[in-house]
Design an enzyme around this catalytic site. Structure first.
Site, PDB file in Angstrom:
ATOM      1  N   HIS A   1      -2.351  -2.972  -6.168  1.00  0.00           N
ATOM      2  CA  HIS A   1      -2.634  -2.335  -5.224  1.00  0.00           C
ATOM      3  C   HIS A   1      -4.281  -2.623  -4.762  1.00  0.00           C
ATOM      4  CE1 HIS A   1      -3.686   0.713  -1.745  1.00  0.00           C
ATOM      5  NE2 HIS A   1      -3.340  -0.353  -1.037  1.00  0.00           N
TER       6      HIS A   1
ATOM      7  N   SER B   1       0.847  -1.121  -0.087  1.00  0.00           N
ATOM      8  CA  SER B   1      -0.019  -0.085  -0.210  1.00  0.00           C
ATOM      9  C   SER B   1       0.999   1.386  -0.122  1.00  0.00           C
ATOM     10  CB  SER B   1      -1.001   0.059   1.231  1.00  0.00           C
ATOM     11  OG  SER B   1      -1.512  -1.134   1.332  1.00  0.00           O
TER      12      SER B   1
ATOM     13  N   ASN C   1      -4.061   6.496  -0.904  1.00  0.00           N
ATOM     14  CA  ASN C   1      -3.580   6.630   0.302  1.00  0.00           C
ATOM     15  C   ASN C   1      -3.039   7.971   0.643  1.00  0.00           C
ATOM     16  OD1 ASN C   1      -4.831   4.346   1.326  1.00  0.00           O
ATOM     17  ND2 ASN C   1      -3.240   3.386   1.304  1.00  0.00           N
TER      18      ASN C   1
ATOM     19  N   GLU D   1      -5.274  -0.208  -7.994  1.00  0.00           N
ATOM     20  CA  GLU D   1      -4.419   0.713  -8.467  1.00  0.00           C
ATOM     21  C   GLU D   1      -3.215  -0.306  -8.980  1.00  0.00           C
ATOM     22  OE1 GLU D   1      -4.138   4.761  -5.584  1.00  0.00           O
ATOM     23  OE2 GLU D   1      -3.555   2.718  -4.788  1.00  0.00           O
TER      24      GLU D   1
END
Ligand code: 3H9
Length: 691
Positions: free
Chosen positions: A426, A405, A476, A438
């Site tokens: 991801h 991540s 994120n 992702e």
């Protein structure tokens, strides 16, 4: 040619042929009208069949025409004419019939379908309502309850379900069109079936049920107007005569068409499709993938295995720990069982999917896999070691993906001799449910390896977005700003329940503190510890999360976090203990708490995301603003009807965002450094849509 006609022994066959989805653009509407004229002029036509070329019956109105000046004939006019034509019309629904496509079928006297067909009135998902009689005809055909549920949710019904509801007359296994033509021949010269408009009102008309249903819809819609408006139109089907119902439907349709929400949802629709076609991958060919290796049988690895096996891939699942491997397999089996119990999957499909998952006890057994996805602990040293082992084991051309991540995948790739094969994939937790993927483009990744990951994502039913390498990638990295502002706001004077309420009112399913309690406060704590070594001393740091962690308040799983949870209750209650911790933290940092307005909460959270989104664009981590919007709508619960953070910014005006950023910078000039791209766009009077 967008439509073909052919006369076969007195039956006029109309085939919509407007790729990719046979949408009812102006040319198709005009073509149908012309065909209907020919029925009036040619007495040898005794019946009609309408079908679609290719695998789709009809994807509905042409969404690309929305917002442009309408050019006749309008779809409602075409369908009224169709419904009242002098001969019987059979809809041969060969594939999906969506929106105006289903409305077209509803205007025919008979509907028969291929077993693989599906039907929906998905207009509410685009911020509008069915506008060509769907809200008046469907309730008359299947009853107001089924119709209200289908129209307000926009969900698809399979051919089988449509049959059980009475939406179609028959399912035809083979040669649907030939069967339809024969059926039409049989109807030739006979009295035609009365149209749905001849039915006075839905047979199961029930005002009390509708009132109760409306309450449910309002609370489920979370500020989205179209489902509520759609129900208003459905109500007209029992309250007024058909013709007046059509007028009401049309008024509500026009009102929705003008709304910002319609713009947001249509943007989200096209953004999602554009995101999956990253321009840098034009011309790249995905490598063939049949067998996928997954390393790590924890929550993430098992979730990825479920997604892959359910989509038809064979999977080899590896874990260094036998107990973990067994637990992972058990989790996979239980998920498939639950899917069967919830009727999301047939028992046969679940058994076949489970049979596609093979546990393996040695990494060497990954030597025949086409794609390997690593989902082990987030530690650089461990990942480097794994990829160094994999580069020797994996067959040439296999794609090696990390599900990290945050970690720098370029560093992992650089530690191997085949960086061109190493990329990120991801997934979001739970990986078998969350739609976002992702795909991370490392510096040396080959375009084919990336295209392979995008193609696998598509087959898994994910929305895949290409992102560059940085801490947190697109999602994120921006989410961190969101969380940071939420905590700053709490220290400055708001309470967690205030922040959550405001963000829910904006349209998020949950506020940031509810999300934190659901995910577990330990996740944030571990992230902060990871960042300790590199955190800039100028960055404001809020200790409240650490204090809660120290008290073992880890969220729902421990019965307390930002909120307190009574036994068996998943909605948290505000907790005075948390308020005391917040007050103490503010005092410790010499912060005089003040009243914070809802507007300030909303703007600080959203503007911090938008500003970081602009930085991400400038850094090339996201290729286009629409990629960021797609990530937030599909991975972070950003309300689709707002179109995503960047689209929202364009809607309210970038100068408003920049003014806000500069105003907030007066009290924290570290957190609020205006993005150079944002400043430039405001100077150039452009929006993010130009990016
Ligand atoms: C409506 O009908 C209003 C009426 O009630 C009243 C009117 C008065 N128009 O999704 P895909 C494009 S509102 C234009 O990847 P799939 C799409 O952009 C409409 N274009 O394929 C993409 O283009 P590109 C209600 C459309 O096989 C390409 O087709 N209908 C439309 O996975 C392939 O799309 C809907 O909301 C359209 N209507 O899925 C249906 N639909 O290749 C929306 C698609 O350039 N559509 N495109 O990126 C869908 O749900 C899916 O596209 C469908 C096919 C299930 C049909």
């Amino acid at each position: 040619m967008v439509l073909h006609t052919k006369i076969d022994d007195g039956v006029l066959l109309i085939t919509l042929d407007n790729p990719p989805v046979n949408a009812l653009g102006q040319g198709v509407r005009a073509g149908i009208m012309k065909a209907l004229d020919s029925i009036d002029q040619d007495s040898s036509i005794l019946a009609v069949v309408i079908t679609g070329a290719g695998k789709t019956f009809c994807g509905g109105a042409d969404i690309k025409e929305f917002g442009k000046p309408p050019v006749g004939p309008s779809l409602p006019d075409v369908l009224l004419r169709l419904e009242n034509t002098r001969v019987s019309v059979v809809a041969a629904i060969n594939g999906v019939a969506m929106g105006g496509g289903l409305e077209l079928a509803l205007s025919c006297a008979h509907r028969i379908a291929d077993p693989r067909a599906a039907m929906a009135l998905p207009e509410v998902k685009l911020g509008i309502i069915p506008g060509a009689g769907g809200t008046q005809r469907l309730p008359r055909l299947v009853g107001v309850k089924h119709a209200a549920e289908m129209i307000t949710s926009g969900r698809k019904a399979s051919a089988e379900e449509a049959l059980s509801m009475g939406m179609i007359d028959e399912i035809i296994e083979n040669d649907l069109v030939a069967y339809a033509i024969n059926l039409a021949k049989g109807l030739a010269g006979k009295d035609r079936h009365p149209p749905l408009s001849a039915i006075e009102k839905p047979a199961d008309w029930d005002v009390q049920w509708l009132d109760a249903f409306e309450k449910k819809i309002i609370s489920k819609a979370r500020g989205q107007l179209s489902p509520v408006k759609a129900l208003e139109a459905v109500r007209a089907s029992g309250e007024v005569a058909f013709a007046e119902g059509l007028v009401r439907e049309r008024e509500i349709f026009a009102e929705c068409m003008k709304s910002d929400q319609r713009e947001g949802l249509i943007h989200a629709f096209f953004a999602e499709r554009a995101a999956q076609k990253a321009p840098v991958l034009d011309g790249a060919s995905p490598r063939e993938v049949k067998l996928i290796g997954i390393l790590g049988a924890g929550t993430m690895g098992a979730g990825i295995a479920i997604a892959c096996a359910a989509s038809g891939y064979s999977v080899k699942l590896f874990d260094t720990n036998d107990d973990a491997l067994r637990a992972g397999l058990d989790r996979i089996g239980k998920t498939f069982d639950a899917n069967v119990a919830k009727k999301r999957m047939s028992a046969d499909a679940a058994r076949d999917a489970m049979a596609r998952v093979s546990p393996i006890s040695s990494l060497d057994e990954l030597n025949d896999t086409d794609l390997i996805i690593e989902a082990v602990i987030e530690r650089m040293d461990v990942k480097k070691e794994i990829f160094q082992a994999l580069e020797k084991i994996a067959k040439p051309g296999a794609v090696l993906a990390s599900n990290t991540s945050y970690l720098n995948i370029d560093e992992i790739a650089a530690a191997t001799s085949r960086p061109q094969d190493i990329i990120g994939m991801h997934f979001f937790s739970p990986a078998n449910i969350m739609r976002l993927l992702e795909v991370i483009q490392t510096k040396k990744a080959s375009m084919d390896a990336l295209a392979t990951a995008m193609a696998v994502g598509k087959k898994l039913g994910k929305v895949s977005v290409l992102a560059g390498v940085c801490d947190g990638f697109i999602g994120n990295r921006i989410f961190k700003k969101y969380r940071q502002q939420a905590e700053y706001l709490v220290e400055d004077g708001a309470l967690p329940q205030d922040v959550d309420r405001v963000m829910r009112a904006f349209g998020f399913a949950m506020g940031p503190f509810q999300v934190s309690d659901l995910a577990g406060l330990d996740i944030g704590w571990h992230n902060r510890r990871r960042e300790d070594a590199t955190r800039d001393p100028k960055e404001r740091y809020v200790t409240i999360g650490d204090s809660l962690y120290d008290l073992k308040r880890l969220g729902q799983k421990t019965g307390a976090g930002w909120y307190r949870y009574e036994e068996g209750v998943r909605i948290g209650a505000p907790d005075p203990v948390v308020e005391d911790i917040i007050l103490a933290a503010a005092k410790e940092n010499d912060i005089t708490r003040r009243k914070i307005t809802d507007d300030e909460i909303r703007d600080r959270i959203l503007f911090s995301m938008i500003n970081e989104g602009a930085n991400i664009l400038e850094d090339g981590i996201a290729q286009r603003a629409l990629d960021i919007d797609t990530v937030f709508i599909n991975g972070y619960g950003f309300p689709a009807y707002r179109g995503g953070p960047m689209f929202y910014a364009d809607q309210i005006g970038l100068e408003v965002v920049l003014d806000g950023v500069r105003r907030f910078a007066q009290t924290d000039d570290y957190a609020w450094r205006p993005s150079a791209l944002l400043v430039k766009l405001v100077e150039d009077k452009k929006g993010f849509s130009s990016q």
